[in-house]
Enzyme design. Structure first.
Site, PDB file in Angstrom:
ATOM      1  N   GLY A 153       0.824  -1.209   0.000  1.00  0.00           N
ATOM      2  CA  GLY A 153       0.000   0.000   0.000  1.00  0.00           C
ATOM      3  C   GLY A 153       0.850   1.248   0.000  1.00  0.00           C
ATOM      4  O   GLY A 153       2.081   1.210  -0.089  1.00  0.00           O
ATOM      5  N   GLN A 154       0.179   2.395   0.117  1.00  0.00           N
ATOM      6  CA  GLN A 154       0.848   3.689   0.055  1.00  0.00           C
ATOM      7  C   GLN A 154       0.267   4.589   1.134  1.00  0.00           C
ATOM      8  O   GLN A 154      -0.947   4.706   1.258  1.00  0.00           O
ATOM      9  CB  GLN A 154       0.643   4.326  -1.324  1.00  0.00           C
ATOM     10  CG  GLN A 154       1.185   5.742  -1.462  1.00  0.00           C
ATOM     11  CD  GLN A 154       2.699   5.770  -1.662  1.00  0.00           C
ATOM     12  OE1 GLN A 154       3.260   4.837  -2.207  1.00  0.00           O
ATOM     13  NE2 GLN A 154       3.342   6.815  -1.186  1.00  0.00           N
ATOM     14  N   GLY A 155       1.122   5.205   1.922  1.00  0.00           N
ATOM     15  CA  GLY A 155       0.683   6.154   2.929  1.00  0.00           C
ATOM     16  C   GLY A 155       1.347   7.499   2.727  1.00  0.00           C
ATOM     17  O   GLY A 155       2.099   7.716   1.766  1.00  0.00           O
ATOM     18  N   ASP A 168      -3.813  10.828  13.945  1.00  0.00           N
ATOM     19  CA  ASP A 168      -4.085  10.439  12.559  1.00  0.00           C
ATOM     20  C   ASP A 168      -4.762   9.069  12.516  1.00  0.00           C
ATOM     21  O   ASP A 168      -4.431   8.207  11.707  1.00  0.00           O
ATOM     22  CB  ASP A 168      -2.778  10.398  11.747  1.00  0.00           C
ATOM     23  CG  ASP A 168      -3.042  10.376  10.235  1.00  0.00           C
ATOM     24  OD1 ASP A 168      -4.145  10.771   9.828  1.00  0.00           O
ATOM     25  OD2 ASP A 168      -2.144   9.969   9.486  1.00  0.00           O
ATOM     26  N   LYS A 211       8.426  -0.238   5.637  1.00  0.00           N
ATOM     27  CA  LYS A 211       7.876   1.086   5.355  1.00  0.00           C
ATOM     28  C   LYS A 211       9.029   2.010   4.970  1.00  0.00           C
ATOM     29  O   LYS A 211       9.887   2.319   5.793  1.00  0.00           O
ATOM     30  CB  LYS A 211       7.147   1.589   6.599  1.00  0.00           C
ATOM     31  CG  LYS A 211       6.409   2.897   6.433  1.00  0.00           C
ATOM     32  CD  LYS A 211       5.649   3.198   7.730  1.00  0.00           C
ATOM     33  CE  LYS A 211       4.879   4.489   7.644  1.00  0.00           C
ATOM     34  NZ  LYS A 211       4.175   4.786   8.908  1.00  0.00           N
ATOM     35  N   PHE A 228       3.644   8.702   4.495  1.00  0.00           N
ATOM     36  CA  PHE A 228       5.069   8.522   4.737  1.00  0.00           C
ATOM     37  C   PHE A 228       5.773   7.981   3.494  1.00  0.00           C
ATOM     38  O   PHE A 228       6.869   8.390   3.149  1.00  0.00           O
ATOM     39  CB  PHE A 228       5.218   7.547   5.914  1.00  0.00           C
ATOM     40  CG  PHE A 228       6.635   7.310   6.370  1.00  0.00           C
ATOM     41  CD1 PHE A 228       7.160   8.026   7.413  1.00  0.00           C
ATOM     42  CD2 PHE A 228       7.428   6.363   5.745  1.00  0.00           C
ATOM     43  CE1 PHE A 228       8.456   7.797   7.836  1.00  0.00           C
ATOM     44  CE2 PHE A 228       8.721   6.131   6.153  1.00  0.00           C
ATOM     45  CZ  PHE A 228       9.234   6.855   7.213  1.00  0.00           C
ATOM     46  N   PRO A 286       5.660   4.260   0.469  1.00  0.00           N
ATOM     47  CA  PRO A 286       5.123   2.931   0.199  1.00  0.00           C
ATOM     48  C   PRO A 286       5.500   1.929   1.285  1.00  0.00           C
ATOM     49  O   PRO A 286       6.514   2.069   1.965  1.00  0.00           O
ATOM     50  CB  PRO A 286       5.773   2.562  -1.143  1.00  0.00           C
ATOM     51  CG  PRO A 286       7.035   3.355  -1.172  1.00  0.00           C
ATOM     52  CD  PRO A 286       6.744   4.632  -0.459  1.00  0.00           C
ATOM     53  N   VAL A 287       4.653   0.886   1.411  1.00  0.00           N
ATOM     54  CA  VAL A 287       4.889  -0.201   2.353  1.00  0.00           C
ATOM     55  C   VAL A 287       4.990  -1.496   1.553  1.00  0.00           C
ATOM     56  O   VAL A 287       4.152  -1.771   0.682  1.00  0.00           O
ATOM     57  CB  VAL A 287       3.757  -0.304   3.394  1.00  0.00           C
ATOM     58  CG1 VAL A 287       4.050  -1.432   4.381  1.00  0.00           C
ATOM     59  CG2 VAL A 287       3.583   1.013   4.139  1.00  0.00           C
TER      60      VAL A 287
END
Length: 676
Positions: free
Chosen positions: A518-520, A636, A539, A522, A524-525
């Site tokens: 996924g993508q946050g 968050d 991460k 911060f 990509p993971v």
């Protein structure tokens, strides 16, 4: 008064006529047939049923087509094997209650061929799913026949490709003979239960292609797993019910369908509105390695090599002449018998002399035997099977232990994904392996020494030319490293492990897109696997991220001091040059939003599970706010920052925006807006 009555009567007649016409738009009844070139259209105008011809043919067929697509796209054909030769065709409900296609001579060319006890009440309705349903009664509850259960070559939304083990009934796709001839071709596609469900393509009733077993999330034998991870894709594998696979999108604007073409390829098409055409998104057949058993028994197929077929280690070609001509179907045989095969009684006395060769990223062989034992016991069970019958094993979290006896067929090397396969070999092959490694290590060591000495002389010669720019770069890098090390002081006090970048790059296959979870905010993971087999979540701070060293160190410092079952566990971090990476425990079910907003997966969350998730999040927040040594405000918290382990237990993650309070503080000021 008379004018008012006349107007009312006229409106009533118009309304009755409109209702009669509207109900007939998508329905055929005993009193309403369609003749060439008439059509009926589904309620929302998505599909039409009527007569059509193909590009290079004058034959006429009855079929279902996409109605709003400018390119003629056929998804079902009735009289595929008996076309009309002119435009005299008619589609009607016959006296016995069957839907039939007949020509001008009243010859029946196709029929649903069902027993109907109430033919006068029979209707055939075209649904917005593209399914044509023959039924009795106004509510359509008594379905006699469906086009979804008698498909042609297309697989569309909500259709089920199925196999009923108890009755032997199959719903399978059948390819066209050619692009302008929809009659039965040579290929068929079905879902076979075997020991675990697999998608199978047959050519003239012989196995031609296989997807590998279903593990609950994907078919593990797919090179490109996009098709299996398709939103809404589902395989039902309850042994008490018919096995089936289907898919349904939550996004109505996305138009995708699949077809089994005349060459045996299962192709996924997506409509591109901008280009006004269908775009090929996936094809089951990409290289010859996808053909079942292309390299024969104990052969391995690798499409990246010039000669794609070779024998597994410890095996040799059965027929050298055929192999030299590029015919690998005869396969391979062992160069040396297993130790247990050389024992007269086949007992386990000398089985310790055999060993297993690990082969990473493989398509596993066909027809495994399944066992529910743990990964650690899989090797022992294979080693201890009677009569030396087990020749290989593999393990997948969703399937369990897979064991093979007899020939290993359809083994393929993948460039990404795949499963680790362990091949049983005699100890003599291990000795050869060691000798090869010694030679390689010696050669590499000598090369490194020569290169190092050469590089040293070269560096000395170039040192004077680097000048001021080099010194400035060294000072800048040193300053950056010192800042990082100073920030890590608090972490070191907590004994937090430090990973090196090379180790994490290897674990994630150089941060390959296939490993991306996924993508946050911060960055990509990625999913990674350490050398000891432990799965991790990696991460990586994106260079384009608005977050920097401050948020990175904040997350390291915060999580390293927390210990709670409902908080994600930080395993370590990596800080090298400009790389800033966090290493977490791996959560196989990803984040909560993946369940809440998926129409299929949300059904897995009954109220008990939802309550447990709510309770777990609450416990995690209570610990952060009151029970931990530090009072921490997350700032968050959202569904995508709540991860779920294999038992759907929640764990709060992503502490990059968290704020630490003193024990006696209950408020603080912030310099910027954060959170979602």
């Amino acid at each position: 008064m008379g004018k008012t009555i006349s107007c009312s009567v006229l409106l009533a007649l118009i309304s009755c006529f409109y209702l009669l016409f509207a109900t007939a738009l998508d329905t055929i009844t005993p009193s309403k047939s369609i003749k060439d070139p008439d059509v009926i259209i589904s309620q929302k105008g998505l599909f039409r049923l009527g007569f059509f011809s193909l590009v290079n043919s004058s034959n006429r067929y009855v079929g279902i087509l996409y109605h709003q697509i400018p390119i003629q796209t056929v998804v079902w054909v009735a009289n595929r094997n008996r076309p009309l030769k002119d435009s005299s065709g008619i589609l009607t409900i016959s006296d016995d209650g069957n839907l039939v296609v007949s020509n001008g001579k009243a010859e029946i060319l196709w029929s649903t061929n069902v027993n109907n006890t109430a033919p006068n009440a029979t209707t055939a309705q075209l649904l917005d799913s593209g399914n044509l349903v023959l039924s009795n009664g106004e509510d359509g509850a008594s379905s006699l026949w469906e086009s979804f259960e008698d498909p042609s070559n297309a697989f569309i939304e909500t259709m089920k490709i199925s196999t009923d083990v108890k009755t032997g009934r199959k719903v399978e796709l059948k390819s066209w003979k050619s692009i302008d001839d929809p009659s039965d071709g040579n290929f068929s596609l079905s879902l076979e239960p075997f020991n675990s469900p697999e998608g199978i393509i047959r050519k003239n009733n012989q196995l031609y292609y296989r997807t590998g077993p279903w593990n609950g999330n994907t078919f593990i034998g797919l090179i490109d797993k996009y098709a299996a991870y398709l939103e809404g894709f589902y395989v039902a594998d309850n042994p008490q019910q018919p096995y089936y696979m289907t898919y349904e999108f939550s996004n109505d604007s996305m138009l995708i369908y699949s077809e089994l073409d005349s060459q045996g390829k299962f192709i996924e098409w997506k409509w591109d509105e901008g280009k006004g055409n269908w775009i090929n998104k996936y094809s089951s057949y990409q290289t010859n390695c996808d053909v079942y058993g292309y390299c024969g028994a104990f052969g391995i197929c690798d499409s990246s090599k010039r000669t794609i077929c070779s024998c597994l280690k410890g095996f040799k070609p059965r027929n050298i002449e055929e192999w030299s001509r590029g015919n690998w179907s005869s396969g391979c045989s062992r160069t040396t018998l297993l130790q247990c095969q050389r024992d007269n009684n086949g007992s386990g006395a000398s089985q310790g002399d055999d060993w297993f060769l690990e082969m990473k990223m493989m398509k596993v062989p066909a027809f495994p035997h399944l066992s529910s034992i743990s990964n650690g016991q899989c090797k022992d069970q294979c080693m201890n099977m009677k009569n030396c019958s087990c020749v290989a094993y593999a393990y997948d979290d969703g399937i369990g232990c897979m064991l093979w006896s007899g020939d290993l067929i359809d083994v393929q090397k993948f460039s990404a994904s795949g499963v680790d396969l362990y091949i049983r070999l005699p100890s003599s092959e291990l000795d050869k392996e060691k000798s090869s490694k010694v030679i390689v290590i010696t050669t590499v060591t000598a090369g490194i020494v020569v290169i190092t000495i050469s590089a040293l002389f070269l560096w000395c010669g170039m040192a004077k030319q680097r000048g001021t720019n080099k010194r400035h770069k060294q000072i800048k890098h040193k300053s950056y490293s010192e800042n990082v090390r100073e920030s890590l002081i608090g972490v070191k006090l907590q004994q937090l492990p430090l990973f090196n970048f090379e180790e994490l790059a290897t674990a994630t296959n150089n941060f390959h897109p296939e490993k991306r979870l996924g993508q946050g905010g911060f960055g990509p993971v990625y999913k990674g696997t350490l050398d000891d087999g432990k799965e991790i979540a990696v991460k990586r701070l994106s260079k384009a991220s608005g977050q920097g060293l401050e948020e990175f160190m904040n997350e390291v410092v915060v999580i390293s001091k927390l210990q709670h079952r409902n908080l994600v566990r930080l395993l370590g971090c990596c800080v090298e040059a400009e790389e800033k990476i966090l290493v977490y425990e791996f959560m196989p079910n990803k984040s909560l939003d993946a369940f809440l907003f998926d129409p299929i997966r949300q059904r897995l969350l009954d109220w008990r599970k939802r309550f447990n998730i709510i309770e777990g999040i609450s416990r995690g927040l209570l610990y952060l706010h009151r029970d931990s040594r530090l009072k921490i405000i997350h700032r968050d918290l959202k569904a995508s920052n709540v991860l779920l382990d294999q038992d759907l237990n929640p764990k709060i993650s992503d502490f990059g925006m968290a704020r630490i309070f003193g024990g006696d503080e209950n408020q603080a000021n912030t310099k910027r807006v954060v959170g979602t």
